[in-house]
Design an enzyme around this catalytic site. Sequence first.
Site, PDB file in Angstrom:
ATOM      1  N   GLU A 133       0.682  -1.396  -0.150  1.00 17.04           N
ATOM      2  CA  GLU A 133      -0.200  -0.031  -0.060  1.00 17.04           C
ATOM      3  C   GLU A 133       1.002   1.476  -0.017  1.00 17.04           C
ATOM      4  O   GLU A 133       0.600   2.581  -0.620  1.00 17.04           O
ATOM      5  CB  GLU A 133      -0.995  -0.033   0.941  1.00 17.04           C
ATOM      6  CG  GLU A 133      -1.920  -1.085   1.220  1.00 17.04           C
ATOM      7  CD  GLU A 133      -3.165  -0.973   0.098  1.00 17.04           C
ATOM      8  OE1 GLU A 133      -3.083   0.020  -0.611  1.00 17.04           O
ATOM      9  OE2 GLU A 133      -3.858  -1.906   0.231  1.00 17.04           O
ATOM     10  N   ASP A 261      -4.988 -10.149  -8.739  1.00 13.61           N
ATOM     11  CA  ASP A 261      -5.058  -9.150  -9.588  1.00 13.61           C
ATOM     12  C   ASP A 261      -3.854  -8.151 -10.218  1.00 13.61           C
ATOM     13  O   ASP A 261      -3.528  -8.492 -11.244  1.00 13.61           O
ATOM     14  CB  ASP A 261      -6.230  -8.093  -9.083  1.00 13.61           C
ATOM     15  CG  ASP A 261      -6.133  -7.596  -7.860  1.00 13.61           C
ATOM     16  OD1 ASP A 261      -5.080  -7.861  -7.175  1.00 13.61           O
ATOM     17  OD2 ASP A 261      -6.549  -6.378  -7.445  1.00 13.61           O
ATOM     18  N   GLU A 358     -19.137  -5.506  -4.996  1.00 15.44           N
ATOM     19  CA  GLU A 358     -17.759  -5.958  -4.852  1.00 15.44           C
ATOM     20  C   GLU A 358     -17.750  -7.451  -5.350  1.00 15.44           C
ATOM     21  O   GLU A 358     -16.951  -7.583  -5.933  1.00 15.44           O
ATOM     22  CB  GLU A 358     -17.606  -5.930  -3.391  1.00 15.44           C
ATOM     23  CG  GLU A 358     -17.107  -4.789  -2.585  1.00 15.44           C
ATOM     24  CD  GLU A 358     -15.645  -4.227  -3.225  1.00 15.44           C
ATOM     25  OE1 GLU A 358     -15.755  -3.469  -4.128  1.00 15.44           O
ATOM     26  OE2 GLU A 358     -14.561  -4.788  -2.768  1.00 15.44           O
ATOM     27  N   GLU A 377     -12.201   0.888 -11.274  1.00 15.87           N
ATOM     28  CA  GLU A 377     -11.744  -0.024 -12.516  1.00 15.87           C
ATOM     29  C   GLU A 377     -12.686  -0.031 -13.689  1.00 15.87           C
ATOM     30  O   GLU A 377     -12.395  -0.081 -14.991  1.00 15.87           O
ATOM     31  CB  GLU A 377     -11.841  -1.627 -12.030  1.00 15.87           C
ATOM     32  CG  GLU A 377     -10.479  -1.805 -10.918  1.00 15.87           C
ATOM     33  CD  GLU A 377     -10.649  -1.408  -9.904  1.00 15.87           C
ATOM     34  OE1 GLU A 377     -11.681  -1.015  -9.382  1.00 15.87           O
ATOM     35  OE2 GLU A 377      -9.678  -1.639  -9.037  1.00 15.87           O
TER      36      GLU A 377
END
Length: 469
Positions: A133, A261, A358, A377
């Site tokens: 992060e 991902d 989600e 996205e």
Amino acid sequence: MLLHLYFHKLQTCLKSKIKYNTMRLILKTILIFCITAACCINPAFSKQNLSQKVKDEFVYVWNNYKKYAWGYDDLKPISKSGSNWYNKTVCMTAVDAYDAMLLMGLEKEAKEAKKLIKDSLNFEIDDYVSNFEMTIRILGGLLSAYQLDNDVYFLRMAEDLGQRLLPAFNSPTGLPYRYVNLKTGDTRDAINVTSEIGTLVLEYGTLSKFSGNPVYFNVAKNALIGLNSRKDPNTGLPGLLIDIETGEWVFKESSISGGIDSYYEYLIKGAMLFKDQELLKIYDESKKNIEKYLCDTVDNRIWYGAANMQTGTRTRTEFGAIDAYYIPVLLLGGDTVKAQNLMKSCFYMWDYYSMSPEKFNYMTNELLIKSSELRPELFESAYFLWQSTQDSSLITRCEDMLNTIIIKCKVLGGYAPIADLLGNKKIDLLNSYFLSETLKYAFLILNDEPTFDLENVIFSTQGHLFFKD
Ligand code: DMJ
């Protein structure tokens, strides 16, 4: 003429006592007709207004951040307060949002953000931070800022942070620990997530490029290679969790989804940014395995599910908001047809729930994780697909999506994600990606006059800009 018609209709309706709803419908139709006509006469009219609308919403969030969360990492839009990720601020909202401000030409806001960062950002933090992060949001934000406004301060801060994150890689396998203490260099959590190990090379590699120190690129690329060498020999798929001390997988489910991902995203983006053939080869092989073991077609729509990494058998038929990231990945890899098909599936999912959930089950349409978290996205995918196809229906789509999130998520203290798509409850936390990605991509697709030449840019997983040589 139109007005005349309208008033004539109004009179008739009043006379015949047609109900209020019918009147509203007529009025709405006329209004839509007028707007459409205005846009056809002058297409610039529409786009200028739309990009201004995105900027207005961006400034609305920033003003709320200034008012209620100044100096904190995140804005809490319901309680009108702020919160930090660690025991001191890393100015996450400001660092993440800064390059979006520059892109949108928001000079006043960019000045405010830069001052806040210069006054408050200090990495002498005695706390364990997430290597992933901190890399995608803070290191990426600082490097993007440096490339866009050339202030060497940003590079110095990026180097300081890079040095403090490096101990994460001191493990028997060279794969990074999940957390590192920024002050002491101590590490913890040997069980790490595939995406968190494999989503570092853009930022670390760029830090190497500008600092002249190759160590950053080397450790990050080594992590990607290390993951690749541990894929299952039978299917060629990676798992979700790995013990970085032993190199053994501890959760052997594979997917393209959250937790894996952006590993795929950084294979192709790393290959392109650094002209790295080795990464390209791994990406190409990975794509074949993904298609073979994870792709399903249901009612002519394609989806990607989860499978046992050793046998390739389907374990779950789930897809969600985050998974649309795979559309730009497919585009970068040259598969426009598949990208277009997946876009259709993602719009189907959005339409089914009026926003992207989600997670849902693509076999049954059942809602599995009910929140909708203002993720970027879908805007991101629409932007890149529009870039490669010039399909103007994507612009209309984005306009609709923008209007939906304004209606559903705008609150007095900013924007709040939806906790449950079937109810009204909201989440009291605005993730910094809303400014750094969601509104950035909305702006990019709805804007005609870019402030920067984006031809040679690779966007990071957090929407930050990295220029190819
Ligand atoms: C962002 O923080 C990054 O894109 C990350 O890689 C995963 N997705 C979120 C936004 O949805």
